[in-house]
Design an enzyme around this catalytic site. Structure first.
Site, short mmCIF file in Angstrom:
data_model
loop_
_atom_site.label_atom_id
_atom_site.label_comp_id
_atom_site.label_asym_id
_atom_site.label_seq_id
_atom_site.Cartn_x
_atom_site.Cartn_y
_atom_site.Cartn_z
N HIS A 116 -5.03 -2.17 -18.24
CA HIS A 116 -4.42 -3.00 -17.18
C HIS A 116 -5.49 -3.62 -16.25
CE1 HIS A 116 -2.02 -4.34 -13.81
NE2 HIS A 116 -2.53 -3.40 -13.03
N HIS A 137 -9.13 -2.30 -8.80
CA HIS A 137 -8.07 -2.54 -7.82
C HIS A 137 -7.08 -1.39 -7.66
CE1 HIS A 137 -5.46 -3.86 -11.21
NE2 HIS A 137 -4.47 -3.56 -10.39
N ASP A 138 -6.90 -0.57 -8.69
CA ASP A 138 -5.93 0.54 -8.57
C ASP A 138 -6.59 1.89 -8.33
OD1 ASP A 138 -3.46 -0.73 -8.70
OD2 ASP A 138 -3.49 -0.82 -10.90
N GLU A 163 -5.95 3.61 -4.72
CA GLU A 163 -4.53 3.94 -4.62
C GLU A 163 -4.17 5.13 -5.51
OE1 GLU A 163 -2.15 2.73 -2.86
OE2 GLU A 163 -0.26 3.07 -3.92
N ASP A 164 -4.66 5.14 -6.76
CA ASP A 164 -4.14 6.10 -7.74
C ASP A 164 -5.12 7.19 -8.17
OD1 ASP A 164 -1.87 4.55 -7.75
OD2 ASP A 164 -2.48 3.37 -9.49
N ASP A 195 -2.81 -9.39 -10.81
CA ASP A 195 -2.21 -8.07 -11.02
C ASP A 195 -0.72 -8.22 -11.31
OD1 ASP A 195 -1.83 -5.29 -10.96
OD2 ASP A 195 -1.51 -5.28 -8.78
MN MN Z 1 -2.39 -3.02 -10.75
#
Ligand code: MN
Length: 750
Positions: free
Chosen positions: A69, A94-95, A98-99, A161
């Site tokens: 992704h 980018h993630d 957050e994750d 995204d």
């Molecule tokens: Mn994403």
């Protein structure tokens, strides 16, 4: 076309997955190739490894390794949006914050503060996306715009995204699909449009429709497929002579037919109420040519000239965005011509550079090198957003509505007396222009000179107008103004001013109440105020004070209360509400009181003495005999509207407390200017016959008369001085009886 509805289960295979990941990573490097400076390749590799390691044990809903992704998002960012190395690194990561375990500090240490800031913006955005009620979404949208104003790359990567998530939405639950699809339609597609990313906008709308309107989507997709051969044949026939001539003239070019998207075809079917078969422009022709910058404009018009040698142009549908690019940067020449078989065909003419801007939008403009930022129209637009967002007290939902309208609308270009250009949405008025210059100028605007001619504030502007605003220190915004403006900036400034005005009126009401309470010997304590507000069914103190000031609440009603120490109390044996069990009935009682009061002050006007000052509303131009009502305005005293005025429902609903019944008195001394539109069959004597009825038979004065005729039909506007409705009715009746008159209508505003 994606018609396969059955999802195949994903079977993990580590070997194949590894190969696929490497393949995607190499594709990213290839896309970046021309943009890589010394050391960049190493940075991209570190970002990729960091992301791959952090997402190592994660999989997407589809079962694929998660790292695919961020890789896909990075590729879209570079290939389809045209951004560079920094953005690719941020897209890869980018993630992660957050994750995964990775922190912003890790990113700042490895890739610097700029990357950290962008990823921080992206993380915040994914946090605010979670909530789902409308006003929350509105607030989210506002926050998203704030990040846009800071660094547009945050939004651009977010769009990439979102696009990838939309492309891979199949594996989500139906509920998630709908939520993501509608959010895309609501926020991201308009943003992509505004940033000039047309392809992304179109793809987002198509993908969203596939999930929100699957039946319509697949029906149109099937019909497009079935009619493809016929379309290809037609396009080839259309293109053939143009291609030959362009070659003869030595152009280096591409020409092709481009199908319209399913979503745009569907929009047209709904808007015009037609079937698929009746939508004639299922495609557009696009011509892209190579040309040095100094020649490209002239070349566009050369191509135009060649096309119109073969096909007749529709001059009304010529769009020249070369001389005046859109504020999102779009440049092109669009023309519509009559093709073979009498079909209208749209042709889009662009140079290669223009095409680059059309596809990459903002990113093609956005130069990240320091010191080169030029004041272009996009910067102006960003500046407008910043200003709007800084008005933190305006209602977010209203703001969003207004703002969204502005996102989609076409634009006009108008000039200040000094020749500076202002970009406004189509339909903008002189008042919008005044607010665009400065809030204070808007608030004091009493009129304008457009191309040296005096016009009212409600005057609609056109591209190319030169506008000079006339102000007065005495001017103040009124409720009507909201009907005259279309820009979000003007609307929110007017609303703010009205709120302030209401607050001032409310302060008078407060003083009135305090004086009354004082005379009763009780303080204006919170407890007493609450007791009163409950009695009068008011929920906000400001509204309560305001109602007192405009006399919608009668303080005489306080006699129902008894004074107990320093407390006001409503005795249970009170005369008025005793029989009433619910609050609803009490409120009926109060409103009846108000009603009676209005009747007692019933105004009969039109008499020769001007005991009561009033004005006739411009929106409907009432004349004696019309059914009318009066409304008390803050600045202009009593205004009289026709009960069938287009603004009546809104006025009656919102300002019931300010409505006064009004009735006309018979009067033959005063006359009123009224306009009539007359349509009929043209014949030599028609003007004579009409004027003979008006001034000869009925002795009515004519103020203006203009008649235009075309193809045997004439249309005339006549302005006459009428005394009352009876006289007008008789005039219309007599004119209707004349030979050849088709219709007579009264103008809303003479
Ligand atoms: Mn994403």
């Amino acid at each position: 076309m994606d018609t396969a509805q059955v999802k195949k289960p994903y079977v993990p295979n580590e070997e194949l997955e590894k190969k696929e990941i490497i393949r995607q990573y190499r594709a990213l490097l290839r896309a970046l190739k021309t943009k890589l400076k010394k050391g960049d390749k190493e940075l991209v590799r570190r970002a990729f490894e960091m992301a791959a390691e952090a997402h190592r044990d994660m999989r997407r809903k589809s079962g694929e390794p998660y790292i695919l992704h961020p890789l896909a998002v990075a590729l879209i960012t570079v290939e389809e949006i045209g951004l560079g190395v920094t953005s690719a690194i941020c897209a890869l990561l980018h993630d992660t914050v957050e994750d995964t375990e990775i922190t912003l500090e890790d990113i700042e240490r490895e890739f610097g503060s700029q990357c950290a800031r962008i990823i921080d913006g992206l993380t915040k955005m994914s946090n605010i996306e979670e909530s789902s009620n409308t006003s929350q979404q509105a607030e989210n949208f506002r926050k998203i715009l704030l990040t846009l104003a800071e660094d547009p790359r945050v939004i651009l990567i977010k769009l990439a995204d979102r696009l990838h998530n939309m492309r891979t939405l199949d594996s989500m639950s139906r509920e998630k699909q709908l939520k993501i699809a509608s959010e895309t339609t609501f926020i991201y597609a308009p943003l992509a449009h505004r940033l000039g990313l047309y392809n992304i906008k179109l793809e987002m709308e198509d993908l969203a429709m596939k999930y929100t309107e699957p039946e319509a989507y697949f029906t149109i997709a099937r019909k497009l497929q079935e009619t493809r051969r016929e379309r290809t044949r037609y396009i080839n026939e259309f293109i053939k002579p143009i291609r030959e001539r362009l070659q003869q003239e030595g152009f280096d070019f591409e020409i092709f037919g481009r199908p319209k998207t399913i979503h745009s075809i569907w929009q047209k079917m709904r808007k015009k109420g037609v079937s698929f078969e009746e939508v004639y422009d299922l495609f557009a022709i696009r011509i892209i040519f190579n040309s040095p910058p100094e020649r490209e404009k002239a070349d566009c018009w050369r191509v135009y000239s060649i096309i119109t040698d073969f096909y007749m142009p529709n001059t009304e549908r010529l769009r020249d965005w070369i001389s005046n690019p859109k504020s999102n940067g779009y440049e092109a020449l669009h023309i519509t011509v009559m093709g073979p078989g009498g079909r209208w065909v749209e042709v889009q003419i662009r140079s290669r550079r223009m095409n680059e801007i059309a596809e990459k939008g903002l990113a093609a403009h956005w130069k990240y090198k320091e010191g080169t930022s030029t004041e272009n129209r996009f910067d102006q637009w960003l500046q407008q957003i910043r200003e709007l967002l800084s008005r933190s007290d305006s209602n977010t939902l209203d703001f969003l509505q207004d703002f969204k309208l502005n996102l989609f609308s076409e634009e006009i270009y108008v000039y200040t007396p000094k020749g500076d250009v202002k970009v406004l949405p189509a339909g903008a008025t002189a008042l919008d222009f005044a607010f665009a210059i400065h809030t204070d100028i808007g608030a004091r605007c009493i009129g304008a000179k457009v191309n040296y001619k005096l016009v009212p504030i409600s005057h609609k502007l056109h591209s190319g107008d030169q506008v000079e605003i006339i102000t007065s220190q005495k001017q103040k915004p009124t409720e009507d103004w909201l009907n005259y403006v279309v820009t979000a900036k003007a609307k929110s400034a007017i609303k703010d001013a009205l709120k302030e005005e209401k607050r001032q009126v409310a302060m008078e009401g407060k003083a009135m109440l305090e004086k009354k309470l004082d005379s009763m010997g009780v303080p204006a304590s919170t407890a007493n105020l609450n007791e009163l507000m409950q009695y009068f069914h008011q929920t906000s103190l400001i509204d309560f004070y305001y109602q007192i000031a405009v006399k919608a609440i009668d303080l005489k009603e306080l006699k129902h209360f008894v004074v107990n120490g320093d407390k006001l109390e409503l005795p249970r044996t009170n005369p008025s509400p005793t029989n009433n069990l619910s609050g609803k009935d009490i409120s009926l009682e109060t409103s009846k009181n108000t009603h009676r009061k209005n009747e007692a002050e019933l105004i009969i006007f039109g008499e020769s003495s001007d005991k009561i000052a009033y004005k006739l509303a411009n929106c409907c131009k009432p004349i004696p005999g019309d059914d009318v009502f009066g409304i008390i305005t803050a600045n202009e005293g009593l205004k009289i509207h026709r009960t069938n005025c287009p603004n009546a429902p809104q006025l009656l609903a919102n300002y019931a407390h300010r409505i006064v019944k009004t009735k006309w008195a018979k009067n033959k001394e005063i006359s009123f200017l009224t306009g009539l539109r007359i349509v009929g069959i043209d014949d030599v004597g028609v003007i004579h016959k009409i004027t003979n009825v008006i001034s000869g038979e009925m002795k009515i004065n004519i103020s203006a008369l203009s008649i235009e005729s075309q193809g045997g039909i004439f249309e005339g506007i006549i302005k006459v001085y009428i005394h009352d409705k009876e006289e007008l009715d008789e005039l219309v009746e007599r004119l209707t009886k004349l030979d050849g008159i088709e219709s007579i209508t009264r103008l809303e505003n003479a």
